[in-house]
Design an enzyme around this catalytic site. Structure first.
Site, PDB file in Angstrom:
ATOM      1  N   ASP A  31      15.960 -24.610  -5.276  1.00 41.81           N
ATOM      2  CA  ASP A  31      16.481 -23.251  -5.172  1.00 41.81           C
ATOM      3  C   ASP A  31      17.954 -23.103  -5.501  1.00 41.81           C
ATOM      4  OD1 ASP A  31      17.365 -24.530  -2.878  1.00 41.81           O
ATOM      5  OD2 ASP A  31      17.569 -22.617  -1.848  1.00 41.81           O
ATOM      6  N   CYS A  76       0.842  -1.189   0.000  1.00 41.34           N
ATOM      7  CA  CYS A  76       0.000   0.000   0.000  1.00 41.34           C
ATOM      8  C   CYS A  76       0.874   1.234   0.000  1.00 41.34           C
ATOM      9  CB  CYS A  76      -0.880   0.016   1.236  1.00 41.34           C
ATOM     10  SG  CYS A  76       0.117   0.146   2.729  1.00 41.34           S
ATOM     11  N   ASP A  80      13.237 -30.087  -3.637  1.00 36.97           N
ATOM     12  CA  ASP A  80      14.561 -30.066  -3.039  1.00 36.97           C
ATOM     13  C   ASP A  80      14.328 -29.819  -1.555  1.00 36.97           C
ATOM     14  OD1 ASP A  80      17.380 -29.648  -2.703  1.00 36.97           O
ATOM     15  OD2 ASP A  80      16.901 -27.522  -2.541  1.00 36.97           O
ATOM     16  N   CYS A 119       3.540   1.511   2.788  1.00 33.42           N
ATOM     17  CA  CYS A 119       4.822   0.844   2.565  1.00 33.42           C
ATOM     18  C   CYS A 119       5.677   1.673   1.608  1.00 33.42           C
ATOM     19  CB  CYS A 119       4.626  -0.539   1.966  1.00 33.42           C
ATOM     20  SG  CYS A 119       3.355  -1.514   2.742  1.00 33.42           S
ATOM     21  N   ASP A 170      20.345 -27.352  -8.085  1.00 34.57           N
ATOM     22  CA  ASP A 170      19.016 -27.725  -8.576  1.00 34.57           C
ATOM     23  C   ASP A 170      18.734 -27.157  -9.958  1.00 34.57           C
ATOM     24  OD1 ASP A 170      18.275 -28.962  -6.158  1.00 34.57           O
ATOM     25  OD2 ASP A 170      17.900 -26.987  -5.288  1.00 34.57           O
TER      26      ASP A 170
END
Lengths: 45, 771
Positions: free
Chosen positions: B644, B52, B458, B55, B648
């Site tokens: 991640d 918003c 993972d 922030c 991977d």
């Protein structure tokens, strides 16, 4: 028939003005953050 | 081995050592920034929790207060903050600190590739075309309506001519994306959706010009331009969601070091670029640098971070003679190594090859719109040709009338609704995903996700948070807390950051001489007494009692004041929130889960039991992971790969579809189709659910378009279609498709967020996804 000679160019020019305004908006990046623009209006500062 | 002892003067070692982890992070940030004019740098941060105006202003104001920052601008739609600063005045690290202080999760966008700029330019060109087509369509419609409502012959002819004058330049400007794509397809001897589109538009234009010159009634200017307008809407939306389909490989090169310091046999040091490093060269790797190639360690020992290789962020101590993979990070003092090969034989190069191979495999996937086009385009052309021949036969050689009817068949069947069917549904799907904090790489990802039938996770960083949880074994006084808070916040080591987060509510205290000792921890002086936080044995040296190793099991970090008792911390990896529920929901929906990890069996088993996954495989290398995914593929399974780490990345590219958290490494993020920015694993299930719903909407859209065509084609072939009917039918079907695509979005907007979560609990997934 006579009024058409005025009305048609007027209609086209208005449309063209809209198109130019759109191109300007786009080039100056006003469409890059639509959600942000909607929220920023609520900023009190 | 013919290594020399590292000949370095002590001062330069100290320079390299002070604040190692902070310096590393700074380097990484600088590396990801782009240079602007005047030596300024720009860095884009991804802030998933920015919701918003509050922030926005909090972030912008806090950042603007830093003297180094010249501009900080938040983009709410993209959840992104662009910061432009002068690196000569302040470090990039300050920005990271500000986000930490404000409590926003943050990660950095990579701005270095040029693909981004090209993507933006293409988007602008499409929007411009869209603007021109919209302008032309509106004005021509204005004139056409007058003609349809019965203008006199002369007026009608004048209006047609004016329409033509608008339509010709507009079509040649706005139609370029379609003409270019149709030409490309024809050149390689294939048909895509753009071929019938281009043909219909150009033929309609040609026929209308002819008609208006001879004073006929069959001018289709409005149809041709409106068609382009609708199709450009679809094309632009398609472009928007294609987003940042960027080359993972391009980013991999960013991780590799650019070069290293070589020690010549005579003791002289020179800098060698990466390409020139070769077997048997002696290299010196400073603290905070990555090993450029696979090497053998010559110094006595080295602390390295192999997270890039294994995906586990734990410091490993290596001893002389051991092998270190390229890409691993040297954490402690400068070390001497001997190169074991050139850069293209390294571990990183291998990963790069694996990703390329896996992505090639995936490029065989044909998107649903293209599959439709392969049937649709020939059918339309065939119908038009039949209409032409039949009418030529019936009218005994009236060429003009027959060609008019053939063209009107082409216009009315033009895949206007079809062109919108997929992109609009996908854009709606993508924005629903964005609301849940998920970014999407391209539309085909949504299609592939909808087909998935099993999930492969993972462990570290995917099922678990990757941020260790802290447990304090011994009791703490208030003063000790404040000292620990200060010590931990001065280091950027992952464990130290975790401790700092744990004590986030504690106030800091002033300490003198705070220094980071790489490989051991942080020390400082409080009330003239030494305090240490870090490796338990190292801390134990200043503690009161002599702590034997038996007291230190399962405790990776300790704190002590000189002569005081030892305070131990236990750190362990915990599953992400919602992970058990996610796996249950997948199971209920009929998708089995399994864990594929590079970690040890006991650790994998612990997590698997915790979240309720029965199938798990441990100690898997990147190529093992690919093999597992390929064997799943051979069984006919379509797997969602969630991971991640760099280890991977090849697996992410090899899975039928892939998901990575925003915390993933660069390469992992770019090899993945979806990136979720939230902390909960539930996002993965949301992605799957939304993809399924989107696929359903696409199917409905195709049906709407097909029904429309089935109704319209007989009229067109019988010669009953007038420009008015064509305009009405075309717009109606397009609007219907758009309305249908927005249905799930509206439904979701009407449900308040809390109702939504309740709905999720009340209705089991099996009822909702029985289809």
């Amino acid at each position: 028939m006579n009024q058409l000679i005025i009305l048609i160019p007027v209609a086209l020019l208005l449309g063209l003005a809209g198109l130019i305004a759109f191109i300007w908006n786009l080039k100056s990046g006003q469409y890059e953050d639509l959600d942000g623009a909607a929220e920023r209006i609520l900023d009190e500062d | 081995m013919n290594c020399r002892a590292p000949a370095m003067d002590p001062k330069s070692i100290a320079d390299n050592v002070a604040g190692t982890s902070a310096r590393m992070l700074e380097q990484q940030l600088l590396h990801q920034a782009i240079e602007l004019q005047g030596g300024k740098l720009q860095l884009d941060w991804l802030i998933p929790d920015m919701h918003c105006v509050g922030c926005i202003s909090k972030i912008e104001n806090a950042l603007s207060k830093l003297p180094a920052i010249t501009r900080a601008r938040a983009n709410l739609s993209l959840r992104k903050v662009s910061v432009i600063w002068d690196p000569k005045i302040g470090p990039a690290l300050d920005q990271d600190r500000i986000f930490d202080e404000l409590g926003f999760e943050h990660s950095v966008y990579d701005l270095r590739d040029s693909g981004d700029k090209e993507y933006k330019q293409r988007g602008q060109r499409l929007l411009l075309s869209l603007g021109v087509a919209g302008f032309a369509a509106a004005n021509i419609m204005l004139l056409s309506v007058s003609v349809w409502s019965g203008a006199e012959a002369d007026t009608a002819r004048l209006f047609h001519l004016i329409s033509g004058m608008i339509a010709v330049p507009a079509i040649f400007y706005a139609g370029r994306p379609f003409f270019a794509s149709a030409c490309n397809a024809l050149r390689v001897g294939r048909l895509n959706m753009d071929v019938p589109i281009s043909l219909a538009v150009l033929l309609a234009l040609g026929m209308s010009i002819h008609e208006s010159l001879v004073g006929g009634q069959q001018a289709y200017f409005d149809a041709a331009v409106t068609l382009l307008f609708f199709l450009l809407v679809g094309r632009y939306l398609d472009h928007v969601i294609r987003g940042r389909a960027r080359e993972a490989v391009q980013h991999l090169t960013g991780i590799t070091s650019r070069g290293a310091t070589r020690i010549m046999p005579d003791g002289e040091t020179i800098y060698v670029p990466l390409e020139e490093i070769d077997c048997d060269m002696s290299l010196r790797i400073l603290a905070g640098e990555r090993f450029p190639v696979n090497v053998r360690l010559c110094s006595e020992s080295a602390e390295i971070d192999r997270s890039i290789v294994t995906g586990e962020s734990q410091t490993v101590t290596m001893h002389a003679g051991e092998l270190i993979e390229a890409g691993a990070l040297n954490l402690s003092a400068p070390v001497m190594v001997e190169a074991l090969g050139s850069a293209d034989e390294s571990f990183l190069a291998e990963i790069q090859k694996m990703i390329e191979a896996a992505e090639n495999g995936r490029s065989e996937y044909v998107r649903i719109a293209d599959r439709a086009a392969q049937i649709y385009a020939p059918a339309v052309h065939l119908l038009a040709a039949i209409a032409f021949v039949v009418w030529l036969y019936i009218t005994k050689g009236n060429f003009n009338l027959s060609i008019n009817i053939a063209i009107s068949v082409l216009i009315i069947t033009c895949p206007c609704a079809l062109g919108l069917a997929v992109p609009v549904a996908h854009v709606v799907g993508a924005s629903r995903l964005l609301r849940k904090g998920v970014l999407m790489r391209d539309g085909s990802a949504l299609e592939r996700m909808a087909e998935a039938d099993c999930v492969v996770f993972d462990k570290t960083g995917t099922i678990t948070t990757g941020n260790p949880m802290v447990e304090v074994v011994d009791s703490l006084s208030g003063l000790q807390r404040r000292i620990i808070r200060t010590l931990s916040s001065s280091s950027y080591h992952p464990l130290s950051k975790a401790i700092s987060r744990y004590f986030i509510d504690t106030e800091e205290i002033e300490l003198s001489k705070v220094t980071e000792v790489p490989g051991f921890g942080v020390e400082g002086i409080a009330n003239k007494q030494k305090v240490r936080l870090g490796n338990p044995e190292w801390v134990g040296k200043i503690a009161k009692e002599d702590t034997g190793p038996s007291n230190l099991t399962n405790c990776q970090v300790a704190f002590a004041k000189e002569g005081d008792r030892l305070i131990r911390f236990r750190m362990f990896d915990v599953p992400r929130p919602e992970s058990t529920e996610t796996i249950q929901m997948f199971a209920k929906a009929g998708l089995g889960s399994e864990i594929l990890s590079g970690d040890s069996l006991s650790e994998v088993k612990r997590i698997a039991d915790l979240v309720g996954v029965e199938k798990y495989r441990s100690e898997k290398s990147p190529s093992d992971k690919i093999q597992r995914l390929q064997s799943l593929k051979q069984e006919g399974r379509r797997s969602i790969m969630a991971g991640d780490g760099l280890n991977d990345a090849p697996a992410l590219a090899a899975g039928h579809v892939s998901v990575a958290p925003a915390s993933a490494c660069d390469v992992g993020r770019h090899a993945a189709d979806f990136i979720f920015t939230g902390t909960g694993l539930g996002s993965i299930f949301d992605v799957w659910r939304i993809s399924r719903e989107t696929a359903l909407v696409v199917k409905q859209n195709f049906i709407i378009a097909a029904v429309y065509n089935c109704l319209a084609i007989p009229f067109a072939m019988a010669g009953y279609v007038t420009p008015l009917i064509a305009a009405l039918a075309m717009s109606a079907s397009s609007l219907l498709v758009i309305a249908n695509s927005f249905r799930p979005f509206l439904k979701e907007s009407l449900l308040e967020p809390d109702q939504q979560s309740r709905a999720r609990q009340e209705i089991g997934p099996e009822e909702r996804y029985a289809a």
